[in-house]
Design a protein around this motif. Structure first.
Motif, mmCIF file in Angstrom:
data_model
loop_
_atom_site.group_PDB
_atom_site.id
_atom_site.type_symbol
_atom_site.label_atom_id
_atom_site.label_comp_id
_atom_site.label_asym_id
_atom_site.label_seq_id
_atom_site.Cartn_x
_atom_site.Cartn_y
_atom_site.Cartn_z
ATOM 1 N N ALA A 35 11.297 -3.150 13.101
ATOM 2 C CA ALA A 35 10.927 -2.520 11.834
ATOM 3 C C ALA A 35 10.680 -3.578 10.757
ATOM 4 N N ASN A 36 11.586 -4.558 10.669
ATOM 5 C CA ASN A 36 11.437 -5.619 9.670
ATOM 6 C C ASN A 36 10.178 -6.454 9.922
ATOM 7 N N GLU A 37 9.866 -6.707 11.204
ATOM 8 C CA GLU A 37 8.669 -7.483 11.540
ATOM 9 C C GLU A 37 7.399 -6.754 11.092
ATOM 10 N N TRP A 38 7.358 -5.445 11.333
ATOM 11 C CA TRP A 38 6.181 -4.670 10.935
ATOM 12 C C TRP A 38 6.056 -4.608 9.413
ATOM 13 N N ILE A 39 7.171 -4.388 8.730
ATOM 14 C CA ILE A 39 7.136 -4.355 7.261
ATOM 15 C C ILE A 39 6.639 -5.691 6.715
ATOM 16 N N ASP A 40 7.164 -6.759 7.314
ATOM 17 C CA ASP A 40 6.815 -8.102 6.855
ATOM 18 C C ASP A 40 5.318 -8.377 7.027
ATOM 19 N N VAL A 41 4.780 -8.128 8.216
ATOM 20 C CA VAL A 41 3.379 -8.465 8.476
ATOM 21 C C VAL A 41 2.441 -7.541 7.693
ATOM 22 N N LEU A 42 2.824 -6.279 7.512
ATOM 23 C CA LEU A 42 1.996 -5.359 6.728
ATOM 24 C C LEU A 42 1.986 -5.755 5.248
ATOM 25 N N CYS A 43 3.134 -6.195 4.746
ATOM 26 C CA CYS A 43 3.195 -6.657 3.354
ATOM 27 C C CYS A 43 2.331 -7.895 3.159
ATOM 28 N N ARG A 44 2.390 -8.810 4.127
ATOM 29 C CA ARG A 44 1.640 -10.048 4.000
ATOM 30 C C ARG A 44 0.132 -9.795 4.012
ATOM 31 N N VAL A 45 -0.307 -8.937 4.930
ATOM 32 C CA VAL A 45 -1.748 -8.738 5.078
ATOM 33 C C VAL A 45 -2.330 -7.945 3.905
ATOM 34 N N SER A 46 -1.487 -7.191 3.199
ATOM 35 C CA SER A 46 -1.993 -6.357 2.095
ATOM 36 C C SER A 46 -1.561 -6.874 0.728
ATOM 37 N N ARG A 47 -0.942 -8.056 0.699
ATOM 38 C CA ARG A 47 -0.320 -8.519 -0.531
ATOM 39 C C ARG A 47 -1.314 -8.787 -1.660
ATOM 40 N N CYS A 48 -2.583 -9.017 -1.308
ATOM 41 C CA CYS A 48 -3.582 -9.329 -2.341
ATOM 42 C C CYS A 48 -4.345 -8.099 -2.811
ATOM 43 N N ASN A 49 -3.997 -6.933 -2.285
ATOM 44 C CA ASN A 49 -4.697 -5.715 -2.700
ATOM 45 C C ASN A 49 -4.502 -5.486 -4.198
ATOM 46 N N GLN A 50 -5.585 -5.144 -4.871
ATOM 47 C CA GLN A 50 -5.550 -5.085 -6.331
ATOM 48 C C GLN A 50 -4.746 -3.904 -6.866
ATOM 49 N N ASN A 51 -4.617 -2.826 -6.100
ATOM 50 C CA ASN A 51 -3.951 -1.617 -6.604
ATOM 51 C C ASN A 51 -2.546 -1.410 -6.036
ATOM 52 N N ARG A 52 -1.906 -2.494 -5.607
ATOM 53 C CA ARG A 52 -0.553 -2.369 -5.058
ATOM 54 C C ARG A 52 0.382 -1.723 -6.076
ATOM 55 N N LEU A 53 1.309 -0.896 -5.559
ATOM 56 C CA LEU A 53 2.249 -0.178 -6.420
ATOM 57 C C LEU A 53 3.389 -1.076 -6.873
ATOM 58 N N SER A 54 3.924 -0.767 -8.037
ATOM 59 C CA SER A 54 5.120 -1.461 -8.534
ATOM 60 C C SER A 54 6.373 -0.643 -8.258
ATOM 61 N N PHE A 55 6.199 0.697 -8.118
ATOM 62 C CA PHE A 55 7.329 1.593 -7.834
ATOM 63 C C PHE A 55 6.975 2.511 -6.671
ATOM 64 N N TYR A 56 8.008 2.936 -5.947
ATOM 65 C CA TYR A 56 7.792 3.827 -4.802
ATOM 66 C C TYR A 56 8.965 4.794 -4.677
ATOM 67 N N HIS A 57 8.815 5.791 -3.798
ATOM 68 C CA HIS A 57 9.893 6.735 -3.505
ATOM 69 C C HIS A 57 10.572 6.314 -2.204
ATOM 70 N N PRO A 58 11.866 5.988 -2.236
ATOM 71 C CA PRO A 58 12.551 5.525 -1.022
ATOM 72 C C PRO A 58 12.809 6.630 0.003
ATOM 73 N N SER A 59 12.653 7.897 -0.402
ATOM 74 C CA SER A 59 12.812 9.023 0.530
ATOM 75 C C SER A 59 11.501 9.781 0.665
ATOM 76 N N ALA A 60 11.496 10.750 1.574
ATOM 77 C CA ALA A 60 10.267 11.489 1.869
ATOM 78 C C ALA A 60 10.053 12.649 0.893
ATOM 79 N N TYR A 61 8.826 13.143 0.865
ATOM 80 C CA TYR A 61 8.484 14.338 0.094
ATOM 81 C C TYR A 61 8.539 15.524 1.049
ATOM 82 N N LEU A 62 9.559 16.366 0.903
ATOM 83 C CA LEU A 62 9.767 17.496 1.822
ATOM 84 C C LEU A 62 10.068 18.773 1.041
ATOM 85 N N ASN A 63 9.522 19.859 1.511
ATOM 86 C CA ASN A 63 9.814 21.184 0.941
ATOM 87 C C ASN A 63 9.579 21.243 -0.570
ATOM 88 N N GLY A 64 8.527 20.585 -1.018
ATOM 89 C CA GLY A 64 8.125 20.721 -2.417
ATOM 90 C C GLY A 64 8.753 19.749 -3.385
#
Length: 698
Positions: free
Chosen positions: A542-571
């Motif tokens: 899991a850490n390897e995938w997170i790491d490589v995905l972060c690296r390959v997308s790190r220069c994207n111009q619209n990267r988020l500064s905040f996120y939701h650590p849990s899922a969106y379920l049941n509204g």
């Protein structure tokens, strides 16, 4: 430059070194020491607004000599208050320049005891303002403590060479035409007919042109296309893939200067902690049998050296997230060009990048940390030797790993033996992975002509995109594949993709709280559509995938500064209970964007310096203009070398037109400069050289 006749210390020759400062009425400006290849007459280097004597720079210590040869160059930059607005620049009004003085203190290095003061000299800046180059021998003076001077003839003498430059920066509107012409350079076909390239051609020393040119182009995001075009010109003359970008051309010098300017923070976060440890440690790393001291154990030294090399290498190959975007964009372009130039060489895509990032960036910073502001002073001789051995090994690891050579390129037998410790597949894999990460993704729109680089693949579980109720049936086993261009998943390896996420659309990659689906090792890929929830087989994966995905997308111009650590379920979001699916994240993203430090650049100042360079090189510009005319008229074979054989002129007509534009702009800029000089002269103090006293005649 040198000293002569320094006094003996306890009956023996001393171990002298010098400190250099520019001293103001109430505070000191420490020097900014740069590599010796920077031109002497360019005054440069950042300074701080509050000075501490401990911040001074110093020369190397010369051992057991009363007549040391230093030959070290130091740089100072003094700016008007109106020139720079940031506090990182020393600011002084013009009338206070007369109060500045250069001060050099000579010391005997005491090693374990206190250093002994040997003498000093002070040179007022006002004596330099009418003499741009000043060279002389000075008698060293005792310290000025308010008492009567003691005898000075027994303190020795010091030879000093000072070069002084003043740039008169006019209001911005005067520089518009020259700036516009220079900024058009990346779009000129061929690039050798551009104003920026012509500047490099006519300057006596290309380094004179490189610094202001790189700063100006960086400020307007034009450096990458210009450097790419000039590098492509270099590649046309490169016949052997193993020598790619090894020369000292305008392209390589521009990229070297760019890495120094934008890569400072990158070096600091990557190398400084380890370099501090090495410099503050007394561990011996000498492995040359001839240079071993009595009592040294070569095996222990090898272990010490290997420990430092491994630690530094590991830090470098894990540092891609900190690599500045402009460096990544440049490396991407170099990689693509090298592949097109040598399509049958599978390793050239790596050597094109490693020749810069390892050979010209990390290896140089390791061996000379003080020149990159990673250490305050030049290290002691033992530490210099340790850093040299580490730098050699790191440099070879980078090139050896990228070229997959079967044996190292060391000339010394002891280094060949030591390097055998690193001839493992793991080092090659680590180097290639690092080079892939810093050169495989372009931040601009993809041209679609380059082949995507394969980065990672493997089997994981993904949750359906909210089409059915929560349960095990929502998680399906899929084969994931990540390239530099897209993330896809398939039913089986080799089958067509079921779902594709372009890398440029990835906004964040973060872990997902276990409570969301009561499953471990989960992470989320947040993109333009609904988040993709993925479960890896274990926490390492899991850490390897997170790491490589972060690296390959790190220069994207619209990267988020905040996120939701849990899922969106049941509204609603399980973490913050917000009901809107588009609600702003409630937790800061953990993977930051690359540390692109905003460079404080005064574009008028840089354009003024370029104007000065064109003015100084008008004769050579005239010769280049004549060469264009000669080539245009005479189309036969060139029989023997002549005046224009040293110029790169691919298109004589376009080059001629550019030179005409340059000359016209320079002539127009000459007028306000001459007007300013006359005004300055008329306002000078009556009786000065600029405004001499006129004697009356009877």
């Amino acid at each position: 430059m040198a000293c002569h006749g320094l006094p003996l210390i306890n009956g023996q020759s001393c171990d002298p070194y010098a400190t250099v400062s520019l001293v103001g009425p109430s505070r000191e400006i420490p020097s900014c020491r740069q590599p010796a290849e920077v031109p002497e007459h360019v005054l440069q280097g950042k300074t701080l607004p509050h000075w501490n004597r401990n911040d001074q720079k110093k020369t190397k210590v010369k051992k057991k000599t009363s007549n040391p040869q230093f030959n070290e160059i130091f740089y100072f930059e003094v700016t008007r208050s109106s020139s720079y607005t940031r506090k990182s620049q020393f600011q002084v009004e013009e009338e206070d320049i007369e109060k500045l003085e250069i001060r050099i203190d000579l010391w005997n290095n005491g090693n374990l005891v206190q250093d002994i003061f040997l003498g000093e000299i002070k040179v007022p800046v006002n004596v330099l303002r009418n003499d741009s180059s000043h060279q002389a021998w000075y008698l060293l003076q005792p310290r000025d403590n308010g008492n009567k001077s003691s005898k000075t003839d027994d303190l020795g003498s010091l030879r000093l060479n000072i070069c002084y430059t003043e740039d008169y920066v006019l209001p911005s509107e005067y520089y518009g035409p020259l700036k516009t012409l220079l900024l058009k350079s990346p779009d000129v076909q061929p690039i050798s007919a551009s104003a920026a390239y012509i500047l490099g051609e006519i300057c006596r020393d290309k380094n004179d042109a490189v610094l202001p040119l790189v700063r100006l182009l960086l400020h307007h995001d034009k450096l990458v296309p210009f450097a790419t075009a000039v590098a492509e010109l270099d590649l046309k003359d490169t016949q052997d893939a193993n020598t790619i970008f090894r020369g000292n051309s305008l392209a390589t010098r521009c990229l070297d200067e760019m890495m120094k300017i934008v890569g400072g923070h990158y070096l600091k976060v990557t190398l400084k902690p380890i370099l501090d440890e090495i410099c503050e440690s007394s561990k011996s790393c000498e492995i040359d049998p001839i240079k071993l001291k009595e009592g040294d154990n070569v095996e222990n030294n090898k272990e010490n050296l290997r420990y430092y090399v491994d630690k530094l290498f590991s830090t470098i190959v894990k540092s891609s997230m900190s690599c500045p975007t402009v460096m990544c964009d440049t490396f991407y372009s170099l990689r693509q060009m090298a592949t097109q130039r040598f399509p049958n060489d599978p390793h050239v895509q790596y050597s094109a990048v490693s020749s810069f990032v390892f050979l010209r960036f990390f290896a140089v910073a390791v061996v000379s940390p003080h020149t990159f502001h990673l250490r305050p002073h030049h290290p002691d001789p033992q530490t210099v030797r340790t850093l040299t051995l580490i730098s050699k090994t790191i440099q070879t690891l980078g090139s050896w790993g990228s070229l997959s050579k079967s044996k190292s390129s060391f000339k010394e037998t002891f280094m060949c033996e030591f390097f055998k410790m690193f001839q493992e597949e793991g080092y090659i894999i680590a180097v290639k992975k690092f080079l892939d990460e810093i050169s495989s993704t372009e931040t601009k729109e993809s041209s679609g002509t380059s082949e995507p680089v394969h980065l990672k693949e493997g089997e994981m579980y993904k949750r359906a995109q909210g089409r059915t109720r929560i349960g095990k049936k929502n998680f399906k086993k899929r084969w994931f594949c990540l390239t530099s261009r897209e993330l896809t998943y398939h039913k089986q390896p080799g089958k067509d993709a079921i779902y594709t996420i372009p890398v440029k659309n990835i906004l964040a990659v973060e872990k997902l709280e276990e409570s969301s689906f009561n499953k471990k090792n989960m992470f989320q890929v947040i993109h333009m559509e609904k988040p993709l929830y993925v479960q890896a087989n274990n926490c390492v994966e899991a850490n390897e995938w997170i790491d490589v995905l972060c690296r390959v997308s790190r220069c994207n111009q619209n990267r988020l500064s905040f996120y939701h650590p849990s899922a969106y379920l049941n509204g609603n979001w399980l973490c913050c209970l917000e009901t809107s699916e588009n609600a702003l994240g409630c937790k800061p993203c953990t993977a930051g964007v690359p540390a692109d430090i905003q460079i404080d650049i005064d574009e008028d100042r840089e354009t003024e310096r370029i104007y000065s360079l064109f003015t100084l090189s008008l004769l050579k510009l005239q010769k280049m203009e004549e060469a264009c005319g000669t080539i245009a008229v005479y189309q036969g074979p060139q029989k023997e070398p002549d005046d224009y054989s040293n110029f790169v002129i691919e298109d004589s007509v376009t080059t001629f037109k550019t030179i005409q534009q340059i000359k016209s702009i320079i002539e127009k800029l000459d007028e306000p400069h001459e007007k300013y000089r006359k005004k300055r002269s008329s306002s000078a103090k009556y009786g000065s050289k600029e405004n001499p006293i006129v004697g009356k005649t009877s």
